[in-house]
Design an enzyme around this catalytic site. Structure first.
Site, PDB file in Angstrom:
ATOM      1  N   CYS A   1     -13.670  -0.140   7.711  1.00 29.42           N
ATOM      2  CA  CYS A   1     -12.738  -0.596   6.658  1.00 29.42           C
ATOM      3  C   CYS A   1     -12.783   0.328   5.453  1.00 29.42           C
ATOM      4  CB  CYS A   1     -13.125  -1.992   6.164  1.00 29.42           C
ATOM      5  SG  CYS A   1     -13.309  -3.225   7.438  1.00 29.42           S
TER       6      CYS A   1
ATOM      7  N   CYS B   1       0.813  -1.226   0.000  1.00 24.65           N
ATOM      8  CA  CYS B   1       0.000   0.000   0.000  1.00 24.65           C
ATOM      9  C   CYS B   1       0.840   1.267   0.000  1.00 24.65           C
ATOM     10  CB  CYS B   1      -0.956  -0.006   1.193  1.00 24.65           C
ATOM     11  SG  CYS B   1      -1.806  -1.574   1.383  1.00 24.65           S
TER      12      CYS B   1
ATOM     13  N   HIS C   1      -9.156   3.333  -1.821  1.00 26.93           N
ATOM     14  CA  HIS C   1      -7.794   2.812  -1.670  1.00 26.93           C
ATOM     15  C   HIS C   1      -7.407   1.897  -2.826  1.00 26.93           C
ATOM     16  CE1 HIS C   1      -4.158   1.452   0.057  1.00 26.93           C
ATOM     17  NE2 HIS C   1      -4.607   0.517   0.870  1.00 26.93           N
TER      18      HIS C   1
ATOM     19  N   LYS D   1     -10.334   5.543   3.676  1.00 28.89           N
ATOM     20  CA  LYS D   1     -11.628   5.074   4.179  1.00 28.89           C
ATOM     21  C   LYS D   1     -12.766   5.405   3.222  1.00 28.89           C
ATOM     22  CE  LYS D   1     -14.370   3.457   5.475  1.00 28.89           C
ATOM     23  NZ  LYS D   1     -15.783   3.316   5.524  1.00 28.89           N
TER      24      LYS D   1
HETATM   25  C1  COA Z   1     -15.522  -4.191   4.053  1.00 32.24           C
HETATM   26  C2  COA Z   1     -15.573  -5.154   2.874  1.00 32.24           C
HETATM   27  C3  COA Z   1     -15.460  -6.610   3.388  1.00 32.24           C
HETATM   28  C4  COA Z   1     -16.877  -4.952   2.113  1.00 32.24           C
HETATM   29  O1  COA Z   1     -16.889  -5.763   0.983  1.00 32.24           O
HETATM   30  P1  COA Z   1     -18.287  -6.297   0.331  1.00 32.24           P
HETATM   31  O2  COA Z   1     -19.145  -6.823   1.413  1.00 32.24           O
HETATM   32  O3  COA Z   1     -17.909  -7.181  -0.805  1.00 32.24           O
HETATM   33  O4  COA Z   1     -18.922  -4.963  -0.185  1.00 32.24           O
HETATM   34  P2  COA Z   1     -19.515  -4.712  -1.661  1.00 32.24           P
HETATM   35  O5  COA Z   1     -18.371  -4.503  -2.612  1.00 32.24           O
HETATM   36  O6  COA Z   1     -20.495  -5.803  -1.970  1.00 32.24           O
HETATM   37  O7  COA Z   1     -20.254  -3.355  -1.484  1.00 32.24           O
HETATM   38  C5  COA Z   1     -21.548  -3.223  -0.962  1.00 32.24           C
HETATM   39  C6  COA Z   1     -21.864  -1.735  -0.886  1.00 32.24           C
HETATM   40  O8  COA Z   1     -21.097  -1.139   0.182  1.00 32.24           O
HETATM   41  C7  COA Z   1     -20.180  -0.195  -0.322  1.00 32.24           C
HETATM   42  N1  COA Z   1     -18.898  -0.478   0.352  1.00 32.24           N
HETATM   43  C8  COA Z   1     -18.023  -1.465   0.052  1.00 32.24           C
HETATM   44  N2  COA Z   1     -17.008  -1.437   0.935  1.00 32.24           N
HETATM   45  C9  COA Z   1     -17.276  -0.431   1.788  1.00 32.24           C
HETATM   46  C10 COA Z   1     -16.572   0.087   2.890  1.00 32.24           C
HETATM   47  N3  COA Z   1     -15.415  -0.442   3.272  1.00 32.24           N
HETATM   48  N4  COA Z   1     -17.110   1.152   3.540  1.00 32.24           N
HETATM   49  C11 COA Z   1     -18.274   1.687   3.143  1.00 32.24           C
HETATM   50  N5  COA Z   1     -18.987   1.240   2.090  1.00 32.24           N
HETATM   51  C12 COA Z   1     -18.476   0.187   1.422  1.00 32.24           C
HETATM   52  C13 COA Z   1     -20.092  -0.423  -1.806  1.00 32.24           C
HETATM   53  O9  COA Z   1     -19.824   0.786  -2.488  1.00 32.24           O
HETATM   54  C14 COA Z   1     -21.465  -0.940  -2.116  1.00 32.24           C
HETATM   55  O10 COA Z   1     -22.361   0.159  -2.192  1.00 32.24           O
HETATM   56  P3  COA Z   1     -23.498   0.203  -3.335  1.00 32.24           P
HETATM   57  O11 COA Z   1     -24.372  -0.993  -3.042  1.00 32.24           O
HETATM   58  O12 COA Z   1     -24.144   1.527  -3.094  1.00 32.24           O
HETATM   59  O13 COA Z   1     -22.768   0.094  -4.629  1.00 32.24           O
HETATM   60  C15 COA Z   1     -14.399  -4.884   1.900  1.00 32.24           C
HETATM   61  O14 COA Z   1     -14.524  -3.580   1.392  1.00 32.24           O
HETATM   62  C16 COA Z   1     -13.021  -5.047   2.547  1.00 32.24           C
HETATM   63  O15 COA Z   1     -12.550  -6.156   2.789  1.00 32.24           O
HETATM   64  N6  COA Z   1     -12.305  -3.932   2.788  1.00 32.24           N
HETATM   65  C17 COA Z   1     -10.933  -3.956   3.269  1.00 32.24           C
HETATM   66  C18 COA Z   1      -9.988  -3.847   2.099  1.00 32.24           C
HETATM   67  C19 COA Z   1      -8.548  -4.046   2.506  1.00 32.24           C
HETATM   68  O16 COA Z   1      -8.240  -4.877   3.336  1.00 32.24           O
HETATM   69  N7  COA Z   1      -7.646  -3.257   1.944  1.00 32.24           N
HETATM   70  C20 COA Z   1      -6.258  -3.305   2.283  1.00 32.24           C
HETATM   71  C21 COA Z   1      -6.021  -2.452   3.459  1.00 32.24           C
HETATM   72  S1  COA Z   1      -4.370  -2.546   4.049  1.00 32.24           S
END
Ligand code: COA
Length: 386
Positions: free
Chosen positions: A207, A84, A333, A329
């Protein structure tokens, strides 16, 4: 005499889900950046492309592809992978190149595209940025690893879920004013706390999302920047540190050693103290990461850090605005792009073109870009070019 290093232009695509490939995203950001500077692509002496997961689109070695697309295929170029912190690391390489006199003008482009992958796949690929033999291979994901740090913070420092939620609320609000942000929806503390647990104690809204996007900056000497005639920003400090990759190798879990050391070195290099920083873009891949970052950077005291967002200290109009862009956030990212996207925000703030999210004190800005859970960290300080 040390050469001063300047950023003369900065551009990014909208972050979010992209229907087009990483190479197209990279070209869009790069072309916009070059256009804004009114630069001749042939004058670019070096291209540095920050990218982690090109192989998921069957395309590694993105740098010479981009240089060919912009019309300068014979320039040296390479791709940087530093999890990252790839974007911040690309800028550090550009800084070293220009400062040393080896190159006059360097194009840095960060890009990522992963949202076309199923969630389980992207989570697995991202976990390869951890110390995989000890962490990833045992099923530790990034939400899981940051949850360990959040739990330690709660245990040792009394940090509460509400405090973390306040970080998410602030950053979503800031992103709602950023047309380039991935998530532009405002949320409340109650919504954060009611959202599902991803890795206890981190909720869904603690997240960052998986995002696609690209960011580009053009880095050159002060002299060239003046000749180009536009407004520019001085890179007053560029520091890149390393730290133990695995959590098990750390002395403490409520702070990142790589970030603390990078901050100390950056303040010395820029000849400033943390009090001089007017605003900062920090690496808030999870809300707990912002709490650790503002303390590691010395922007707030140890006692203030957990409640800084809840008390408005890090709000846009607070004592030290943090992540006015929306941060990882909510701005999003796209890992390769993130560190350079932070610089785009600093550039826009310093040139007073950040619209409704403009911060009051934009003379000195800071970026903090962490690789994985702190195996690497890049800190940059920027000043208005006088
Ligand atoms: C939190 C997490 C599990 C959600 O994934 P998901 O359940 O597959 O979510 P989806 O992609 O199906 O999104 C569902 C909805 O929530 C939104 N959304 C997705 N992630 C989100 C988040 N982190 N915060 C807020 N909204 C989020 C999407 O835009 C989508 O909205 P929409 O229906 O209006 O289009 C995933 O974003 C995640 O694992 N994040 C961490 C990423 C990471 O680890 N990065 C490296 C960091 S070092």
């Amino acid at each position: 005499v040390e050469r001063k290093v300047a950023v003369v232009s900065a551009a990014q695509t909208k972050y979010g889900k992209s229907p087009v490939t990483a190479r197209e995203l990279a070209l869009t950001a790069a072309a916009d950046c070059i256009d804004q500077a009114g630069a001749d692509p042939k004058e670019i002496g070096l291209g540095v492309v920050a990218n982690c997961f090109g192989v998921v689109e069957s395309q590694a070695h993105l740098a010479p592809i981009l240089m060919t697309q912009i019309g300068n295929p014979s320039a040296p170029s390479f791709t940087v992978e530093s999890a990252c912190s790839s974007g911040g690391s690309a800028l550090h390489i550009a800084f070293a190149g220009v400062r040393s006199g080896l190159y006059d003008t360097v194009l840095c482009v960060g890009v990522e595209r992963v949202t076309h992958l199923p969630l389980a796949k992207s989570t697995e690929y991202f976990s390869m940025g951890s110390d995989y033999s000890f962490e990833g291979c045992c099923g530790a994901t990034f939400p899981g690893l940051y949850a360990v740090m959040a739990r330690a913070h709660m245990h040792e420092r009394g940090t509460k879920s509400e405090d973390l939620a306040a970080v998410a609320v602030k950053n979503h609000e800031n992103a709602s004013m950023n047309p380039k942000a991935h998530l532009q929806k405002r949320i409340t503390v109650d919504e954060v706390l009611a959202s599902p647990l991803v890795a206890d104690p981190l909720h869904f809204f603690d997240c960052c999302p998986f995002s696609d996007g690209a960011a580009a900056i053009l880095v050159t000497t002060e002299e060239k920047a003046r000749k180009m005639g536009g407004e520019s920003v001085e890179v007053a400090a560029s520091v890149r540190t390393g730290g133990p990759a695995a959590l098990q190798s750390r002395e403490r879990l409520d702070s990142l050693d790589a970030a603390r050391r990078a901050a100390g070195l950056a303040y010395r290099q820029a000849r400033i103290t943390p009090k001089d920083v007017g605003f900062a873009e920090v690496h808030d891949c999870f809300t707990i990461a912002e709490v650790m970052a503002i303390e590691d950077l010395g922007l707030v005291g140890a006692k203030e850090a957990p409640r800084a967002a809840a008390e408005g200290i890090t709000a846009r109009d607070g004592a030290i605005p943090v992540n006015a862009s929306g941060g990882l956030k909510a701005k999003g990212h796209p890992v390769g792009a993130t560190g350079l996207g932070q610089v785009v925000e600093v550039f826009d703030q310093m040139l007073a073109r950040a619209g409704t999210r403009q911060v009051p004190r934009s003379d000195v800005g800071l970026t903090h870009n962490v690789g994985a859970t702190g195996g690497s960290c890049a800190v940059h300080v920027f000043k208005r070019m006088r």
